[in-house]
Design an enzyme around this catalytic site. Structure first.
Site, mmCIF file in Angstrom:
data_model
loop_
_atom_site.group_PDB
_atom_site.id
_atom_site.type_symbol
_atom_site.label_atom_id
_atom_site.label_comp_id
_atom_site.label_asym_id
_atom_site.label_seq_id
_atom_site.Cartn_x
_atom_site.Cartn_y
_atom_site.Cartn_z
ATOM 1 N N LYS A 58 2.517 10.955 7.595
ATOM 2 C CA LYS A 58 1.373 10.552 8.856
ATOM 3 C C LYS A 58 2.165 11.238 9.968
ATOM 4 C CE LYS A 58 -0.970 6.893 7.039
ATOM 5 N NZ LYS A 58 -0.715 5.814 6.173
ATOM 6 N N PHE A 116 1.005 -1.272 0.016
ATOM 7 C CA PHE A 116 -0.222 -0.060 -0.027
ATOM 8 C C PHE A 116 0.718 1.282 0.042
ATOM 9 C CE2 PHE A 116 -2.431 3.542 1.577
ATOM 10 C CZ PHE A 116 -3.336 3.535 1.020
ATOM 11 N N ASP A 130 9.294 2.749 2.007
ATOM 12 C CA ASP A 130 7.997 3.700 2.377
ATOM 13 C C ASP A 130 7.740 3.504 3.880
ATOM 14 O OD1 ASP A 130 5.480 4.497 3.020
ATOM 15 O OD2 ASP A 130 4.599 3.843 1.200
HETATM 16 C C1 LIG Z 1 -1.051 5.787 4.657
HETATM 17 C C2 LIG Z 1 0.054 5.316 3.708
HETATM 18 C C3 LIG Z 1 0.502 5.882 2.297
HETATM 19 C C4 LIG Z 1 -0.506 6.943 2.066
HETATM 20 O O1 LIG Z 1 -0.460 8.130 2.716
HETATM 21 P P1 LIG Z 1 -1.693 9.587 2.462
HETATM 22 O O2 LIG Z 1 -1.299 10.534 3.250
HETATM 23 O O3 LIG Z 1 -3.012 8.832 2.705
HETATM 24 O O4 LIG Z 1 -1.617 9.763 0.791
HETATM 25 C C5 LIG Z 1 1.374 5.346 1.719
HETATM 26 N N1 LIG Z 1 2.166 4.540 2.307
HETATM 27 C C6 LIG Z 1 1.854 3.694 3.383
HETATM 28 C C7 LIG Z 1 2.736 2.706 3.952
HETATM 29 C C8 LIG Z 1 0.738 4.178 4.150
HETATM 30 O O5 LIG Z 1 0.673 3.587 5.362
#
Ligand SMILES: *Cc1c(COP(=O)(O)O)cnc(C)c1O
Length: 400
Positions: free
Chosen positions: A254, A140, A225
């Site tokens: 985040k 994700f 990520d």
């Molecule tokens: C939440 C998340 C995203 C996307 O972040 P947004 O601020 O919602 O665009 C990307 N990668 C990971 C691992 C995430 O948990």
């Protein structure tokens, strides 16, 4: 108005791109939130780890208010007096030489992909538009067209093509498969060190170190990520540090916001990030002084309150105690730090009904995929609060 009124209005006028639990929150403080009917809940989702510092942290609130009264947006057409300080704080805290600020996590991942592609053409010497990026099944990385192009989740993807080319997906945690997928056109490997949205999936020990070694051998960038796993959530500043891995690019978001104001960034050293030239990439709001001031305060709280150590210590305790619960529904409890997944057996009837029951017991948690309950409270949580939650979780996990 009560909860039902708000739910009715939301359902009438809002797009239904989420399926929220029917709790209407009106106030948050620390690890707690309150609904419009006056009930109190322990937040065990932390807005998908955007609230590592807890709700409405007073120091971050003060920074937000102070900056909001001075200047909020300059655009990057001019400089401001907050962004340089964020750059420096990020470098000092993370050890990366440079950073590039954006707003959402998805935008930051897109930015990392753009940087990797340009690196492949200008440094590695691949023919233009031939670069491939290897990703993992179950990933994700966000919701943009390019990011869903390499999702393996049909719900995220199927009705939204055509898709962006240039991505190859391999099983997560399988180093042989990754090796087999590498070829002369490989520019980068993009991974989450722990797959949060996929149900808190941990790769086998040594995998991330092997990925880093493989990338180095093949002159390929390793992009981590850490939007969800980073900034203390797993008990290290970055989850990659469990294997002494230092990716070429780390993506954060985040919790960089402290839960207040969207802000994300990519982190890298000079040789990688310096390749981006003026005009090649940008964002109206990216790097604005309000975001920079908030992010600086959010990082300071992580350091001052030793949230990384707290996540490590209390995460271990929480996991240990969850394992003690004698539940016939639980398949496995797993996680690192305060990123915890409780996987239920297929015959348990799905995680949703357990999350609804937890809500009735004053605990907010959300299912990830069908069979996993994620417990990821703010990192400021203390042991008495976990001890408050445990008997309630026990009651829910031992229900028929
Ligand atoms: C939440 C998340 C995203 C996307 O972040 P947004 O601020 O919602 O665009 C990307 N990668 C990971 C691992 C995430 O948990």
């Amino acid at each position: 108005m009560n909860s039902e009124d708000y739910v009715r209005i939301e359902e009438a006028y809002g797009a239904k791109n989420y399926h929220p639990l029917d709790v209407v929150i009106t106030k948050g403080q620390g690890v707690w939130v309150y609904d419009v009917d006056g009930n109190r809940y322990l937040d065990c989702l932390s807005a998908y780890s955007a609230l590592n510092q807890g709700h409405v942290h007073p120091a971050i609130l003060a920074a937000l208010i102070e900056q909001a009264q001075k200047v909020t947006l300059t655009s990057r057409a001019f400089r401001n007096d907050q962004l340089p300080l964020l750059y420096r704080d990020l470098a000092n805290l993370t050890g990366y030489e440079m950073s590039l600020p954006m707003n959402s996590g998805a935008e930051a991942v897109e930015t990392a992909i753009k940087v990797a592609r340009k690196w492949a053409y200008t440094i590695k010497g691949l023919p233009r538009h031939s670069a491939e990026i290897i990703v993992a099944n179950g990933n994700f990385h966000g919701r943009t067209i390019s990011l869903i192009s390499f999702s393996s989740e049909s719900l995220y993807k199927d009705d939204f093509g055509p898709f962006t080319p240039g991505f190859v997906s391999v099983p997560f945690g399988d180093i042989q498969a990754l090796q087999a997928a590498m070829n002369a056109n490989t520019a980068a490997v993009l991974l989450e060190p722990i797959q949060g949205e996929n149900g808190v999936i941990l790769p086998p020990a040594g995998y991330l170190a092997d990925v880093q070694a493989l990338c180095r051998q093949n002159n390929v960038l390793f992009i981590a990520d850490e939007i969800q796993t980073g900034l203390g959530r797993t008990g290290k500043l970055f989850a990659c540090q469990y294997e002494d891995v230092r990716p070429d690019i780390t993506v954060i978001g985040k919790a960089l916001s402290g839960g207040f104001y969207p802000v994300s960034a990519i982190l890298a050293d000079r040789p990688v990030l310096e390749i981006i030239q003026p005009g090649e990439h940008g964002s109206t709001f990216g790097g604005n002084p309000l975001a920079a001031a908030v992010a600086r305060a959010a990082l300071q709280v992580i350091v001052d309150e030793k949230l990384v150590d707290n996540a490590a210590a209390l995460g271990e305790y929480f996991i240990e105690q969850l394992c003690e619960i004698p539940s016939r529904h639980v398949q496995e409890v797993r996680g690192k730090g305060l990123l915890i997944g409780v996987e239920l057996k297929p015959q348990a009837g799905g995680a949703r009904r357990f999350c609804e029951a937890l809500l009735q017991h004053g605990i907010l948690a959300k299912e990830t995929h069908q069979h996993v309950i994620r417990f990821a409270p703010p990192l400021i949580i203390d042991r008495p609060t976990i001890d408050w939650a445990l008997p309630r979780i026990r009651e829910v996990l031992t229900m028929p």
